[in-house]
Design a protein around this motif. Structure first.
Motif, PDB file in Angstrom:
ATOM      1  N   UNK A  82       0.804  -1.232   0.000  1.00 31.81           N
ATOM      2  CA  UNK A  82       0.000   0.000   0.000  1.00 31.81           C
ATOM      3  C   UNK A  82       0.834   1.278   0.000  1.00 31.81           C
ATOM      4  N   UNK A  83       1.990   1.243   0.644  1.00 29.43           N
ATOM      5  CA  UNK A  83       2.873   2.410   0.678  1.00 29.43           C
ATOM      6  C   UNK A  83       3.996   2.314  -0.358  1.00 29.43           C
ATOM      7  N   UNK A  84       3.903   1.335  -1.250  1.00 33.16           N
ATOM      8  CA  UNK A  84       4.967   1.094  -2.208  1.00 33.16           C
ATOM      9  C   UNK A  84       5.080   2.162  -3.276  1.00 33.16           C
ATOM     10  N   UNK A  85       6.224   2.180  -3.950  1.00 35.53           N
ATOM     11  CA  UNK A  85       6.523   3.155  -4.997  1.00 35.53           C
ATOM     12  C   UNK A  85       6.938   2.419  -6.259  1.00 35.53           C
ATOM     13  N   UNK A  86       6.402   2.870  -7.385  1.00 35.31           N
ATOM     14  CA  UNK A  86       6.778   2.346  -8.692  1.00 35.31           C
ATOM     15  C   UNK A  86       7.578   3.407  -9.416  1.00 35.31           C
ATOM     16  N   UNK A  87       8.812   3.054  -9.829  1.00 36.87           N
ATOM     17  CA  UNK A  87       9.669   3.951 -10.589  1.00 36.87           C
ATOM     18  C   UNK A  87       9.958   3.305 -11.934  1.00 36.87           C
ATOM     19  N   UNK A  88       9.810   4.073 -13.009  1.00 36.48           N
ATOM     20  CA  UNK A  88      10.043   3.540 -14.348  1.00 36.48           C
ATOM     21  C   UNK A  88      10.937   4.474 -15.138  1.00 36.48           C
ATOM     22  N   UNK A  89      11.974   3.910 -15.728  1.00 32.61           N
ATOM     23  CA  UNK A  89      12.827   4.661 -16.638  1.00 32.61           C
ATOM     24  C   UNK A  89      12.265   4.526 -18.044  1.00 32.61           C
ATOM     25  N   UNK A  90      12.042   5.662 -18.690  1.00 35.88           N
ATOM     26  CA  UNK A  90      11.404   5.696 -19.997  1.00 35.88           C
ATOM     27  C   UNK A  90      12.317   6.425 -20.968  1.00 35.88           C
TER      28      UNK A  90
ATOM     29  N   UNK B 250       0.323  14.680  -4.711  1.00 34.28           N
ATOM     30  CA  UNK B 250       1.647  14.246  -4.293  1.00 34.28           C
ATOM     31  C   UNK B 250       1.946  12.789  -4.552  1.00 34.28           C
ATOM     32  N   UNK B 251       1.124  12.140  -5.407  1.00 28.07           N
ATOM     33  CA  UNK B 251       1.248  10.705  -5.624  1.00 28.07           C
ATOM     34  C   UNK B 251       1.870  10.345  -6.970  1.00 28.07           C
ATOM     35  N   UNK B 252       2.097  11.329  -7.828  1.00 27.26           N
ATOM     36  CA  UNK B 252       2.645  11.088  -9.162  1.00 27.26           C
ATOM     37  C   UNK B 252       3.646  12.181  -9.492  1.00 27.26           C
ATOM     38  N   UNK B 253       4.729  11.804 -10.172  1.00 19.94           N
ATOM     39  CA  UNK B 253       5.729  12.789 -10.579  1.00 19.94           C
ATOM     40  C   UNK B 253       6.546  12.220 -11.725  1.00 19.94           C
ATOM     41  N   UNK B 254       7.150  13.106 -12.503  1.00 17.34           N
ATOM     42  CA  UNK B 254       8.144  12.694 -13.484  1.00 17.34           C
ATOM     43  C   UNK B 254       9.372  13.589 -13.325  1.00 17.34           C
ATOM     44  N   UNK B 255      10.543  13.029 -13.604  1.00 16.70           N
ATOM     45  CA  UNK B 255      11.800  13.759 -13.519  1.00 16.70           C
ATOM     46  C   UNK B 255      12.526  13.609 -14.856  1.00 16.70           C
ATOM     47  N   UNK B 256      12.977  14.715 -15.398  1.00 14.15           N
ATOM     48  CA  UNK B 256      13.705  14.672 -16.658  1.00 14.15           C
ATOM     49  C   UNK B 256      14.495  15.954 -16.851  1.00 14.15           C
ATOM     50  N   UNK B 257      15.351  15.932 -17.850  1.00 16.87           N
ATOM     51  CA  UNK B 257      16.041  17.138 -18.293  1.00 16.87           C
ATOM     52  C   UNK B 257      15.000  18.068 -18.917  1.00 16.87           C
ATOM     53  N   UNK B 258      15.016  19.362 -18.591  1.00 16.89           N
ATOM     54  CA  UNK B 258      14.031  20.284 -19.171  1.00 16.89           C
ATOM     55  C   UNK B 258      14.003  20.275 -20.693  1.00 16.89           C
ATOM     56  N   UNK B 259      15.139  20.042 -21.349  1.00 14.68           N
ATOM     57  CA  UNK B 259      15.158  20.032 -22.809  1.00 14.68           C
ATOM     58  C   UNK B 259      14.372  18.845 -23.372  1.00 14.68           C
ATOM     59  N   UNK B 260      14.347  17.729 -22.653  1.00 15.57           N
ATOM     60  CA  UNK B 260      13.533  16.587 -23.063  1.00 15.57           C
ATOM     61  C   UNK B 260      12.066  16.906 -22.845  1.00 15.57           C
TER      62      UNK B 260
ATOM     63  N   UNK C 179       9.504   8.161 -14.184  1.00 12.10           N
ATOM     64  CA  UNK C 179       8.169   8.366 -13.621  1.00 12.10           C
ATOM     65  C   UNK C 179       8.076   7.690 -12.260  1.00 12.10           C
ATOM     66  N   UNK C 180       7.367   8.320 -11.337  1.00 11.81           N
ATOM     67  CA  UNK C 180       7.169   7.777  -9.994  1.00 11.81           C
ATOM     68  C   UNK C 180       5.693   7.841  -9.642  1.00 11.81           C
ATOM     69  N   UNK C 181       5.152   6.739  -9.152  1.00 16.48           N
ATOM     70  CA  UNK C 181       3.748   6.684  -8.747  1.00 16.48           C
ATOM     71  C   UNK C 181       3.618   5.883  -7.464  1.00 16.48           C
ATOM     72  N   UNK C 182       2.671   6.294  -6.623  1.00 15.90           N
ATOM     73  CA  UNK C 182       2.444   5.596  -5.362  1.00 15.90           C
ATOM     74  C   UNK C 182       1.028   5.868  -4.875  1.00 15.90           C
TER      75      UNK C 182
END
Length: 249
Positions: A155-163, A193-203, A214-217
């Motif tokens: 229930x408190x787990x986190x999914x991280x995916x490299x895309x 606060x349950x979803x986010x993505x991290x990337x270089x701004x140019x991408x 991408x991060x989801x929980x």
């Protein structure tokens, strides 16, 4: 598969799979992460319940750079690395001395089949970093895969995916759509606060192809710590969440 020594770093090795640079191993420093997206994931995981021992599942291990980093930073945690490439896993054992143990298990299997074999609610963190050349296999991108991820996550787990993505971020949008539906997350203030993505701004702006994490929980993510971590990064990165993320949903 091709292995070459890094001319700029002693004990640094680069692993190329299907003509694509897939991983980097620094034998003298397990905390050294050469690729920016791997550094982002590591910085994110450093902020996730740092005083607790967690259960990690890696779908796609490459040269085990991230699992070895976590074994150093969080030695009490347990990790399962599932990779389809038996030759690569054998290389990790013979060339780089990476061995299975009670807290560090290497398993040769397809990522979806490996997930299906895991108990429900058994993982604190699931990391998907599985590629065929420069593409994530189709069966690891759909609704069925997302439902298996949601089932195995606690229930408190986190999914991280490299895309690996390009202009318009179609692969990122696809993953967010399937994953948020599987986790019953909605683009509302309640789930800001349950979803986010991290990337270089140019991408993000569509100027070049690159990596998006991408991060989801089902539980709130440690967003503040992640934002601080990307500010400290050597290369530019941006955490996109809340209403700014809704445009990609």
């Amino acid at each position: 598969m091709r292995i070459t020594m890094d001319a700029d770093r002693s004990n640094g090795w680069m692993i190329e799979l299907d003509g694509v640079l897939a991983s980097y191993v620094a034998l003298d420093d397990p905390t050294h992460l050469e690729f920016e997206y791997t550094r982002w994931i590591a910085d994110m995981l450093d902020e996730v319940r740092p005083d607790e021992h967690l259960e990690f599942v890696h779908l796609g291990g490459a040269a085990c750079s991230l699992p070895v980093y976590l074994a150093t930073r969080r030695p009490g945690s347990r990790q399962l690395i599932i990779d389809f490439d038996a030759a690569l896993i054998d290389l990790m054992r013979t060339q780089f001395g990476i061995r299975s143990s009670r807290r560090f298990a290497l398993r040769t299997a397809d990522a979806l089949e490996g997930l299906r074999a895991l108990p429900t609610a058994s993982a604190d963190v699931i990391v998907r970093d599985a590629f065929n050349a420069d593409q994530t296999p189709q069966h690891l991108r759909g609704a069925e895969f997302a439902r298996e991820v949601a089932r195995v996550m606690r229930p408190s787990g986190i999914y991280l995916a490299n895309i690996g993505d390009g202009p318009g971020l179609p692969m990122t949008r696809e993953l967010l759509r399937h994953s948020r539906e599987a986790l019953a997350l909605r683009p509302t203030e309640r789930h800001n606060g349950h979803m986010a993505i991290i990337s270089d701004p140019s991408v993000m702006r569509g100027r070049r192809k690159g990596n998006v994490v991408a991060a989801l929980s089902r539980s709130p993510l440690p967003m503040h710590g992640w934002q601080q971590a990307v500010r400290r990064a050597n290369l530019p990165a941006r955490v996109t969440h809340g209403e700014r993320l809704w445009a990609y949903l």
